[in-house]
Design a protein around this motif. Sequence first.
Motif, PDB file in Angstrom:
ATOM      1  N   LEU A 295      33.704  52.161  32.869  1.00  0.00           N
ATOM      2  CA  LEU A 295      32.739  52.002  33.948  1.00  0.00           C
ATOM      3  C   LEU A 295      33.471  51.887  35.288  1.00  0.00           C
ATOM      4  O   LEU A 295      34.485  51.191  35.395  1.00  0.00           O
ATOM      5  N   SER A 296      32.958  52.542  36.295  1.00  0.00           N
ATOM      6  CA  SER A 296      33.617  52.569  37.598  1.00  0.00           C
ATOM      7  C   SER A 296      33.545  51.217  38.287  1.00  0.00           C
ATOM      8  O   SER A 296      32.550  50.487  38.172  1.00  0.00           O
ATOM      9  N   VAL A 297      34.624  50.907  39.031  1.00  0.00           N
ATOM     10  CA  VAL A 297      34.692  49.698  39.848  1.00  0.00           C
ATOM     11  C   VAL A 297      35.321  50.071  41.180  1.00  0.00           C
ATOM     12  O   VAL A 297      36.498  50.459  41.227  1.00  0.00           O
ATOM     13  N   PRO A 298      34.582  50.001  42.311  1.00  0.00           N
ATOM     14  CA  PRO A 298      35.193  50.252  43.628  1.00  0.00           C
ATOM     15  C   PRO A 298      35.997  49.030  44.076  1.00  0.00           C
ATOM     16  O   PRO A 298      35.534  47.894  43.964  1.00  0.00           O
ATOM     17  N   TYR A 299      37.200  49.286  44.583  1.00  0.00           N
ATOM     18  CA  TYR A 299      38.080  48.192  44.979  1.00  0.00           C
ATOM     19  C   TYR A 299      38.147  48.005  46.497  1.00  0.00           C
ATOM     20  O   TYR A 299      38.813  47.088  46.969  1.00  0.00           O
ATOM     21  N   ASN A 300      37.466  48.877  47.243  1.00  0.00           N
ATOM     22  CA  ASN A 300      37.413  48.731  48.699  1.00  0.00           C
ATOM     23  C   ASN A 300      36.211  49.534  49.191  1.00  0.00           C
ATOM     24  O   ASN A 300      35.519  50.203  48.405  1.00  0.00           O
ATOM     25  N   PHE A 326      22.465  52.268  39.160  1.00  0.00           N
ATOM     26  CA  PHE A 326      23.701  52.572  38.443  1.00  0.00           C
ATOM     27  C   PHE A 326      24.454  51.278  38.122  1.00  0.00           C
ATOM     28  O   PHE A 326      24.464  50.331  38.908  1.00  0.00           O
ATOM     29  N   TRP A 327      25.117  51.280  36.934  1.00  0.00           N
ATOM     30  CA  TRP A 327      25.938  50.133  36.546  1.00  0.00           C
ATOM     31  C   TRP A 327      27.362  50.288  37.065  1.00  0.00           C
ATOM     32  O   TRP A 327      27.936  51.364  37.020  1.00  0.00           O
ATOM     33  N   LEU A 328      27.931  49.184  37.553  1.00  0.00           N
ATOM     34  CA  LEU A 328      29.363  49.092  37.833  1.00  0.00           C
ATOM     35  C   LEU A 328      30.024  48.256  36.741  1.00  0.00           C
ATOM     36  O   LEU A 328      29.373  47.460  36.071  1.00  0.00           O
ATOM     37  N   GLY A 329      31.335  48.403  36.598  1.00  0.00           N
ATOM     38  CA  GLY A 329      32.069  47.660  35.573  1.00  0.00           C
ATOM     39  C   GLY A 329      32.436  46.269  36.034  1.00  0.00           C
ATOM     40  O   GLY A 329      33.630  45.897  36.033  1.00  0.00           O
ATOM     41  N   VAL A 330      31.420  45.485  36.400  1.00  0.00           N
ATOM     42  CA  VAL A 330      31.637  44.132  36.930  1.00  0.00           C
ATOM     43  C   VAL A 330      30.705  43.166  36.204  1.00  0.00           C
ATOM     44  O   VAL A 330      29.518  43.480  36.009  1.00  0.00           O
ATOM     45  N   ARG A 331      31.229  41.992  35.841  1.00  0.00           N
ATOM     46  CA  ARG A 331      30.414  40.958  35.210  1.00  0.00           C
ATOM     47  C   ARG A 331      30.684  39.623  35.899  1.00  0.00           C
ATOM     48  O   ARG A 331      31.767  39.384  36.456  1.00  0.00           O
ATOM     49  N   THR A 336      33.268  29.864  36.671  1.00  0.00           N
ATOM     50  CA  THR A 336      34.118  29.899  37.870  1.00  0.00           C
ATOM     51  C   THR A 336      33.406  30.452  39.088  1.00  0.00           C
ATOM     52  O   THR A 336      33.965  30.429  40.187  1.00  0.00           O
ATOM     53  N   GLN A 337      32.169  30.977  38.874  1.00  0.00           N
ATOM     54  CA  GLN A 337      31.411  31.607  39.948  1.00  0.00           C
ATOM     55  C   GLN A 337      32.196  32.751  40.589  1.00  0.00           C
ATOM     56  O   GLN A 337      32.167  32.957  41.803  1.00  0.00           O
ATOM     57  N   LEU A 338      32.900  33.521  39.722  1.00  0.00           N
ATOM     58  CA  LEU A 338      33.665  34.677  40.184  1.00  0.00           C
ATOM     59  C   LEU A 338      33.131  35.940  39.524  1.00  0.00           C
ATOM     60  O   LEU A 338      32.671  35.917  38.374  1.00  0.00           O
ATOM     61  N   TRP A 339      33.225  37.040  40.272  1.00  0.00           N
ATOM     62  CA  TRP A 339      32.888  38.343  39.714  1.00  0.00           C
ATOM     63  C   TRP A 339      34.175  38.980  39.230  1.00  0.00           C
ATOM     64  O   TRP A 339      35.151  39.071  39.959  1.00  0.00           O
ATOM     65  N   ARG A 340      34.171  39.433  37.962  1.00  0.00           N
ATOM     66  CA  ARG A 340      35.390  39.888  37.310  1.00  0.00           C
ATOM     67  C   ARG A 340      35.236  41.300  36.759  1.00  0.00           C
ATOM     68  O   ARG A 340      34.131  41.759  36.480  1.00  0.00           O
ATOM     69  N   HIS A 341      36.386  41.960  36.622  1.00  0.00           N
ATOM     70  CA  HIS A 341      36.404  43.270  35.972  1.00  0.00           C
ATOM     71  C   HIS A 341      35.996  43.076  34.516  1.00  0.00           C
ATOM     72  O   HIS A 341      36.492  42.185  33.833  1.00  0.00           O
ATOM     73  N   ALA A 346      39.890  40.273  35.320  1.00  0.00           N
ATOM     74  CA  ALA A 346      40.549  39.886  36.566  1.00  0.00           C
ATOM     75  C   ALA A 346      39.504  39.706  37.669  1.00  0.00           C
ATOM     76  O   ALA A 346      38.578  40.526  37.798  1.00  0.00           O
ATOM     77  N   PRO A 347      39.606  38.647  38.471  1.00  0.00           N
ATOM     78  CA  PRO A 347      38.643  38.462  39.573  1.00  0.00           C
ATOM     79  C   PRO A 347      38.803  39.561  40.620  1.00  0.00           C
ATOM     80  O   PRO A 347      39.906  40.032  40.899  1.00  0.00           O
ATOM     81  N   LEU A 348      37.678  39.980  41.218  1.00  0.00           N
ATOM     82  CA  LEU A 348      37.685  41.066  42.193  1.00  0.00           C
ATOM     83  C   LEU A 348      37.874  40.506  43.597  1.00  0.00           C
ATOM     84  O   LEU A 348      37.269  39.500  43.960  1.00  0.00           O
ATOM     85  N   SER A 349      38.718  41.177  44.363  1.00  0.00           N
ATOM     86  CA  SER A 349      38.924  40.770  45.758  1.00  0.00           C
ATOM     87  C   SER A 349      37.913  41.431  46.690  1.00  0.00           C
ATOM     88  O   SER A 349      37.742  40.992  47.827  1.00  0.00           O
TER      89      SER A 349
END
Length: 928
Positions: A295-300, A326-331, A336-341, A346-349
Amino acid sequence: MEDQDGGRLNAGHQWKTSHSQRLSLSRLTEFLFFVVLLANTPRAVDSQGSMKLVVRFQTNGIARTDSLIRYRNKLSIMRGFTACFRIKILQARNEDAVLSYAVEDEANEIYLGLNFKKQIFILACCKTPVYEELPIAIDLKQWLSVCVALDLDDKKWRLSSDGSTSSGKIKISENADYIVREGGMLLMGQDQDIYNGGLNKLQSLHADLSDLRFYDYVLPESVMKSYTECSIHINVVPRIGFQDLEKDFELLNVELSQIYEGAFCSKDNDFTIVFPEIRTFKAGALVCHTSGGTLSVPYNKADAQALFKVVAPYDKICGEGTIDAFWLGVRGDPETQLWRHYITNAPLSYTSFSYGSGINITQASSCVSFVGSKDTVDSRHAVWFSKNCHEERCAICHFNKVEVLRARGLCPESEFDSDYFLNFENNSISFSGVYYSQIVKNPGVTDPETGITSYGSWTLFRLDKPDIQATLEMDSPTSYPIGFNTWVVKNDRCGQPNMTLVLTSCGANQFSCNDGACVGIEERCNFETDCPDGSDELNCNFLELVGTYDASDSPSREEDEPVHVLFLMNILSIREIDIANFKFVAEVQVIMEWIDERLEFQHLNKNIELNTIADVTPWLPKVEFLGDEKAMSDVEVRRSTLMVNRQSDPLPDNSQNVQEALVFEGRNNPLILKRKLTIDTPCQFNLEAFPFDTQICTMVTMLSGVTKEYVMLEPHGRGVHFLGVRRGLEYQLESEVMIRKNDGNYSGLAVKLTFYSLSTFYVFSTYLPTLIIVIIVYSILFYPLTAFEERINVGLTGLLVEATLFSQVSSSIPRTAYLKLVDVWFVYCVISLFAVCVVIVVIQYLLTEVGDIKAKKSANNGLMRMNKFDQAVLNRMRAVRVNYICRIVYPIVSAVFLVAYAVFGYKKSDRGRDAYYANAFTEESHGN
């Protein structure tokens, strides 16, 4: 052929006469090339570069012989050449013919081609005395830059591809002199088997070809390398090139286009595909993974905008009234209240949630949707939303490169391709075979009677032979032909109406689940569910017997050497030693190990305990258990387990099998049969030394049903181990040893057990009480001689008790015709007590005579009185003397008996034989 060879030799001779001139000309050409190269000052290629012409061969994907370009001019004689080109193979052929130059008597005067399956570059020249297969990395649908040079003077070749260079000597005689002859026919996209003909569609080209440069001399290595890594432009005009394509070439069934030069050497080969069906997040991730992507994940922000451009055309298909379709590869991680790959965790910046969305993660099933609709304001383009993972959206799948999916289950004769890759053209997903096949989706059909519209179907067919096809009906709107499916086949050479295939992206050392997911091959049949659908634990038969296998026949011998069955007996406990019935009962574990070369095993684990065979029964060694004198033992099987000991690496994977499996040869992986038995074994006890005896019992294992010429029992190591408590109630196991004990033509092994009697019980329960009774009775010799009643009562009571003990002990041990040591002891005790009683009676008789004499002395005359008195005194003295002598003699006799008893008992106990059986391994046979 002779004329052709003669002409070839004459041409060579003419060239040899001016060899020095040619070398000078060659050196001059190289010098002039460098001068021109320096004069033109090569420049670096920027990220875009100029536009380059691209020629596409076989535009419809069908292998054919009429898609080519033909050079209109003629070549001159050459003593070396360099060919450089950029190529993107769209579908491979048996050989991908890039360039073919033929003269009248030789089709392969120059041949340049690629072989995708072997990953080689093929270089042939000069009536094929030069034929080289050079290793090269080839990927489908990715640009490959190649430069190849052949120097016939120095007899060397050089190959550069994507910046790497290799070189070597050509395999021709040092004295040979070859040239590339003039006046031939040059084709691109086809291989000539004869001059200007003999084309074969299996040796053609379905690819994009660009920036062709053919020089009639050898370029320097640095220039070749720079060309393949796109670091410079070569400004020297080639002998043949695409500068004026339509003027210099005849174009047949090709398509022309243009591309930026910077795309040739771009390392960015990734791409994105939208699967235009709505799914849950889990199902969307699965379809990406089974296709070879994620699943795609945009990093910027730039990634997000680029992704928006890709998905925007599918907004109406996937939207259904929503803008975040559309789904992104993020959960989300609520802890921790973080969005991760979703894979690496890994937490997303970088995140791009709309205002208020994604701030609080309240549930574990929090996923991220992506806005891909152009019908909303620009500020909301590529925005993220927090959504429940069970909602349905379209999956955006990212691929790092073109992934090849393998079709498993095809028979060797099948005309369908065994490898496929994903195509995404005109908003439609299809699968192209690496060579000639295609899998396309067909729309649903409405039944005119019921009005029900089907979900559609997938069709697998040959592009060049459309009548060869297979059909897979879809069972849902989102189903793809990936994973385990059964196809309806027409006209394939396999000749089966139905064909089960697994289309999988799983690589080596992986197992393809039924739904297409991949797990490690070692996780197959390991009693843990690893596949999402649990299919890795289905059909886990470690052994399947072929129809010709006969379980009644023993394994085949090699070089007349019998099959060796390793035998190990672990004695878990000696449950009972029944002296009265002459037997003992043992709990044992019998382990037999052998090789059966006729077998093949599957799915074997490294843990032998997991490789249990239960559904089928191969040949098993049949054994009988015997006791002393070949008496049959009673055997009760408590548990029997047949296992396979994995000792070798698996065989290479066979793609003809529908699913991956670790397959092992029977010749390298032995069968192991473990049985827990209760064995009731007869034993001929020798009780002469009882209760200080040492017993040796034999437990024989005899192979039955097959002679020792074919199967032989062999001890595994020592052959026997005792694992229980050696000390029992009456006996202690001192040693155990296995010896050979054949019986006629049958192989056997015997376990000899040495038991040492635990006599302490009898010492304290029998010997000590009886000895005390003997001492008590002996003590009456110290009573007053006149206390006859007390003395005789004690003696008779002791004798009675001794006899009672003798009777009790005799009833608890077997009756034998011979005396046992304990019997001898009791006989001695009874006799000694009886002797004491006799002595007491004799003493009393003597004392009675003394009393009668005193009574009569007053009635007799004096002389008579004196004689009678003297007689009485004499009798009394005799009684005292007898009593005294008995006091001395009795202990001496007892001591002598005890010494003799101990010596005799030690010899009878056979204690000294323990050392013989302790570590010996003797050979013994009967009936040989």
